[in-house]
Each structure stands twice: as C-alpha cells, then as structure tokens.
Design a protein around this motif. Structure first.
Motif, mmCIF file in Angstrom:
data_model
loop_
_atom_site.group_PDB
_atom_site.id
_atom_site.type_symbol
_atom_site.label_atom_id
_atom_site.label_comp_id
_atom_site.label_asym_id
_atom_site.label_seq_id
_atom_site.Cartn_x
_atom_site.Cartn_y
_atom_site.Cartn_z
ATOM 1 N N ALA A 50 -87.774 6.649 -3.631
ATOM 2 C CA ALA A 50 -88.615 5.603 -3.053
ATOM 3 C C ALA A 50 -89.497 6.168 -1.942
ATOM 4 O O ALA A 50 -90.674 5.787 -1.811
ATOM 5 C CB ALA A 50 -87.741 4.466 -2.517
ATOM 6 N N PHE A 51 -88.951 7.089 -1.160
ATOM 7 C CA PHE A 51 -89.753 7.734 -0.116
ATOM 8 C C PHE A 51 -90.901 8.526 -0.727
ATOM 9 O O PHE A 51 -92.063 8.377 -0.327
ATOM 10 C CB PHE A 51 -88.869 8.641 0.729
ATOM 11 N N LEU A 52 -90.601 9.372 -1.718
ATOM 12 C CA LEU A 52 -91.646 10.184 -2.343
ATOM 13 C C LEU A 52 -92.692 9.320 -3.047
ATOM 14 O O LEU A 52 -93.860 9.702 -3.144
ATOM 15 C CB LEU A 52 -91.019 11.168 -3.331
ATOM 16 N N ALA A 53 -92.274 8.166 -3.531
ATOM 17 C CA ALA A 53 -93.210 7.261 -4.205
ATOM 18 C C ALA A 53 -94.124 6.551 -3.220
ATOM 19 O O ALA A 53 -95.226 6.125 -3.591
ATOM 20 C CB ALA A 53 -92.430 6.228 -5.011
ATOM 21 N N GLY A 112 -101.317 -3.678 -15.316
ATOM 22 C CA GLY A 112 -102.637 -3.327 -14.818
ATOM 23 C C GLY A 112 -102.814 -1.927 -14.270
ATOM 24 O O GLY A 112 -103.945 -1.498 -14.025
ATOM 25 N N SER A 113 -101.713 -1.185 -14.065
ATOM 26 C CA SER A 113 -101.834 0.174 -13.521
ATOM 27 C C SER A 113 -100.531 0.932 -13.736
ATOM 28 O O SER A 113 -99.507 0.347 -14.106
ATOM 29 C CB SER A 113 -102.148 0.133 -12.021
ATOM 30 N N VAL A 114 -100.605 2.232 -13.499
ATOM 31 C CA VAL A 114 -99.411 3.077 -13.384
ATOM 32 C C VAL A 114 -99.558 3.812 -12.059
ATOM 33 O O VAL A 114 -100.360 4.733 -11.936
ATOM 34 C CB VAL A 114 -99.292 4.079 -14.549
ATOM 35 N N ASP A 115 -98.811 3.382 -11.064
ATOM 36 C CA ASP A 115 -98.917 3.951 -9.721
ATOM 37 C C ASP A 115 -97.859 5.003 -9.438
ATOM 38 O O ASP A 115 -98.087 5.928 -8.662
ATOM 39 C CB ASP A 115 -98.793 2.835 -8.677
ATOM 40 N N ILE A 116 -96.690 4.843 -10.062
ATOM 41 C CA ILE A 116 -95.548 5.724 -9.818
ATOM 42 C C ILE A 116 -94.942 6.096 -11.167
ATOM 43 O O ILE A 116 -94.721 5.223 -12.015
ATOM 44 C CB ILE A 116 -94.473 5.017 -8.962
ATOM 45 N N SER A 120 -98.303 8.690 -7.659
ATOM 46 C CA SER A 120 -97.198 9.567 -7.258
ATOM 47 C C SER A 120 -96.313 9.823 -8.461
ATOM 48 O O SER A 120 -95.834 8.878 -9.097
ATOM 49 C CB SER A 120 -96.371 8.928 -6.133
ATOM 50 N N ILE A 121 -96.126 11.101 -8.776
ATOM 51 C CA ILE A 121 -95.239 11.511 -9.866
ATOM 52 C C ILE A 121 -94.049 12.229 -9.254
ATOM 53 O O ILE A 121 -94.221 13.149 -8.449
ATOM 54 C CB ILE A 121 -95.969 12.429 -10.865
ATOM 55 N N ILE A 122 -92.862 11.791 -9.629
ATOM 56 C CA ILE A 122 -91.626 12.449 -9.191
ATOM 57 C C ILE A 122 -90.880 12.891 -10.436
ATOM 58 O O ILE A 122 -90.560 12.064 -11.303
ATOM 59 C CB ILE A 122 -90.741 11.501 -8.353
#
Length: 258
Positions: free
Chosen positions: A229-232, A81-85, A137-139
């Motif tokens: 995980a923090f940056l996300a 349903g989405s792309v969050d990270i 959030s993109i890392i």
C-alpha cells in the motif's frame, strides 16, 4: 489535512494471486485505503470470494497466458476507467522445484512461466494503460532470495525471482519520466498457506529457515500488504526501481542472533 487512511481513494488496483496469501491481504489493505480492487486469480472460488469481500471485480486469469492477462487489465480499465496500480504477485513454489540436480526441465519451466513470464505479461498489459495516462505504480513480487543465496534451494523459484527483480529495476528506470514507478517487493518468509504446507511436509527444513530470521518469526501477510500500500501510494512518489526488502533483517546480518 490529508486523510492518510484514504491514500488510495479513487485508484484502481489490479492484483494477481489475490485470492489468498499476500495478494488477498494487499487487496484488503488497499481497499481499506480507498482503492477499487480487481482480483485476478486462477481459482474461481477463492477469487470470487475475495472480490465479494472487497466489493470489487473478479476476473479469472491464468497469469502465464498472454490473452488472459491482457483481458484482466483491459477488464479493469473497462469496469473502472483506469489502471492506477498493478500488484503482480501471483507465484508458485512446487515441491518438484528443488536442488538443481533434482529439478527436471518441466518443473523448471512451469515455475518460470508462472513466476517470471507472468510478470513480463502483466507489466506489458499494465503499461498499455498507464503510459497514456502518464501515471501509475507497479509492484512486482520478487523475494529476498533474489538478493542472496539459499542452502535450501528451489532453483527455478530463485532464478525466477532474480529475473523479477532485474526486470522491475529496468522498467523503473525506463518509465520514470513517464510518471510510472516500478518497484520489486522482496519478502522474507511469510506465514502463508504455501509456507505452512512446506513446513508440514518438512519440519526440519522449515526450522533451518526460521533460525536465520533476526526478528525470530515469519512475516504476516498484513505486514507485506502495508508495504504494498505504501509503494502504491503517493507517499512513495520518489521511490522507483527499488529492491524493497521486507525480510525481518535476513539480508542484513552475518551472524545469526542468539
């Protein structure tokens, strides 16, 4: 009270190179924090094993191929349903990428395609889903060699990671007011199969690297995963366009400690 062990509950994370190394460790960490994991990897055996372990979705992907990358992110959105990270992490460091006088154009181009072009393709594909949602959030995995030179050169690798860093910074600025954060993760040497293979082939070259790490050791993949995980997470809600160094102090010193 906020449950910090579930910072990523309800989020969908797409990870390239998730079958091993930093990608797999990040998948484990983000899954433990509540995210649904979409594993992208060129290795079908490792990729499926990772997805099975993480109760996620495996999508085979050659990250240098535009259609395959688009399919990875579209499949994630269709399934969950989405792309969050987006953790755009896949990369290579082959032995024929060496000093510039020893590195031929085909070796140069292969590394650029897998390490840099793939991040461009992955960011484009992720942003197609994140921009309409107004969040994300993109890392992108760069490297400490993107900010300092190395005497043990891998010329195309170094150049590719410099490109990842510059592109991440620009995207972080451009999409800040769209609710999307973009950061470059810059690891120091990490205890992964890729590094262990290098050490087995050339112990002297390996020892030259280790002596310059102030903490006196290489990072474990789980330590990079914690940073991802923090940056996300929303804990990093005011962090974008950053050069996020997790390098054991390498980039901060002048004289190597005894």
């Amino acid at each position: 009270m906020m449950d910090l062990t579930q910072r990523l509950a309800g989020k969908v994370a797409v990870i390239t190179g998730a079958g091993s190394g930093i990608g797999l460790a990040a998948g484990r960490r983000m899954h433990a924090e509540g995210a649904r994991i979409v594993v992208g990897d060129i290795d079908p055996t490792a990729g499926k094993a990772a997805a099975d372990e993480l109760d996620g979705l495996f999508v085979p992907v050659d990250v240098s191929d535009e259609a395959a990358v688009n399919n990875l992110f579209d499949s994630a959105a269709e399934a969950y349903g989405s792309v969050d990270i987006a953790f755009n992490n896949a990369g290579i460091s082959p032995p024929d990428d060496d000093l510039i006088e020893n590195t031929e154009l085909p070796a140069w181009q292969k590394v650029q395609d897998v390490n840099l072009k793939s991040v461009y393709l992955s960011c484009r594909a992720a942003l197609r889903h994140m921009v309409p949602a107004g969040k994300g959030s993109i890392i992108n995995t760069a490297s400490f060699v993107a900010v300092m030179g190395s005497a043990t050169s891998q010329i195309s690798y170094t150049a590719s990671k410099g490109g990842v860093l510059a592109m991440s910074r620009e995207l972080g600025i451009q999409y800040a007011r769209s609710g999307i954060r973009v950061n470059a993760l810059c690891p120091g040497p990490v205890n992964t199969p890729l590094l262990r293979e290098l050490f087995a082939k050339d112990p002297e070259r390996a020892a030259r690297r280790l002596v310059h790490v102030p903490l006196g050791r290489f990072a474990e993949p789980s330590e990079l995963a914690a940073a991802v995980a923090f940056l996300a997470s929303d804990d990093a809600s005011f962090i974008t366009a950053s050069t996020f160094l997790v390098d054991g102090g390498i980039s901060g010193h002048y004289v190597t400690p005894l």
